[in-house]
Structure formats: structure tokens, C-alpha cells
Design a protein around this motif. Structure first.
Motif, PDB file in Angstrom:
ATOM      1  N   ASP A 272      39.565 -16.858 -78.307  1.00  8.27           N
ATOM      2  CA  ASP A 272      38.864 -17.993 -77.709  1.00  8.27           C
ATOM      3  C   ASP A 272      39.103 -19.256 -78.545  1.00  8.27           C
ATOM      4  O   ASP A 272      38.634 -19.350 -79.678  1.00  8.27           O
ATOM      5  CB  ASP A 272      37.370 -17.707 -77.612  1.00  8.27           C
ATOM      6  CG  ASP A 272      36.624 -18.737 -76.796  1.00  8.27           C
ATOM      7  OD1 ASP A 272      37.280 -19.604 -76.194  1.00  8.27           O
ATOM      8  OD2 ASP A 272      35.386 -18.672 -76.743  1.00  8.27           O
TER       9      ASP A 272
ATOM     10  N   TYR B   8      34.070 -20.333 -70.236  1.00 10.02           N
ATOM     11  CA  TYR B   8      35.104 -20.205 -69.224  1.00 10.02           C
ATOM     12  C   TYR B   8      35.663 -21.576 -68.882  1.00 10.02           C
ATOM     13  O   TYR B   8      34.943 -22.572 -68.860  1.00 10.02           O
ATOM     14  CB  TYR B   8      34.537 -19.510 -67.980  1.00 10.02           C
ATOM     15  CG  TYR B   8      34.181 -18.065 -68.259  1.00 10.02           C
ATOM     16  CD1 TYR B   8      35.159 -17.085 -68.218  1.00 10.02           C
ATOM     17  CD2 TYR B   8      32.887 -17.693 -68.601  1.00 10.02           C
ATOM     18  CE1 TYR B   8      34.848 -15.754 -68.488  1.00 10.02           C
ATOM     19  CE2 TYR B   8      32.575 -16.373 -68.875  1.00 10.02           C
ATOM     20  CZ  TYR B   8      33.567 -15.406 -68.823  1.00 10.02           C
ATOM     21  OH  TYR B   8      33.272 -14.109 -69.105  1.00 10.02           O
TER      22      TYR B   8
ATOM     23  N   LYS C 131      31.063 -16.516 -74.206  1.00  9.43           N
ATOM     24  CA  LYS C 131      32.404 -16.963 -73.801  1.00  9.43           C
ATOM     25  C   LYS C 131      32.313 -18.206 -72.933  1.00  9.43           C
ATOM     26  O   LYS C 131      31.513 -18.295 -72.027  1.00  9.43           O
ATOM     27  CB  LYS C 131      33.112 -15.848 -73.023  1.00  9.43           C
ATOM     28  CG  LYS C 131      34.527 -16.186 -72.651  1.00  9.43           C
ATOM     29  CD  LYS C 131      35.235 -14.971 -72.132  1.00  9.43           C
ATOM     30  CE  LYS C 131      36.631 -15.260 -71.665  1.00  9.43           C
ATOM     31  NZ  LYS C 131      37.495 -15.822 -72.664  1.00  9.43           N
TER      32      LYS C 131
END
Length: 65
Positions: free
Chosen positions: A23, A56, A54
Motif C-alpha cells: 500500500d 481504495y 486499506k
């Protein structure tokens, strides 16, 4: 032999760990914290990462592509 639950937990942890490490929007300390959470909470930790941690690209609703 390992149980099916153990294999699923290990696979979920591995997928979360790869996602955490790849990431680009997450800093090093945050990555280490999420990896620790995913390791300590084998099922819940990775699920939390994908649901909450997370980021996106297009947001939760998909956004404009």
C-alpha cells in the motif's frame, strides 16, 4: 496435519500482509502497526485491514473512473 481453519487464517494473514506492505499511501509505522494487528488477531486483524485500514483508489462507492 493442519486444520482447515488454520489454513484459511494463514492465507488471510498472508494476503493482508502483502496488501499492507504494497500500500503506497500508508507510512512505515502504520504498516508495522497493521501487520502487528493482523498477526495478533489472525482472522479479525486482516478483515479490519481490508474493511477499515486499506485506502481504495476510487473510494468505497467506486467513484468516478
Amino acid at each position: 496435519m493442519t486444520s482447515a481453519g488454520g489454513v484459511i487464517a494463514l492465507a488471510l494473514f498472508a494476503m493482508a500482509l502483502l496488501s499492507i506492505l504494497r500500500d503506497p499511501s500508508t507510512g512505515l509505522v502504520t504498516k508495522l502497526a497493521w501487520a502487528f494487528v493482523a498477526f495478533i488477531l489472525p482472522i479479525v486483524g486482516p478483515i479490519l485491514w481490508f474493511a477499515v485500514g486499506k485506502r481504495y483508489l476510487y473510494g468505497p462507492s467506486g467513484g468516478n473512473r
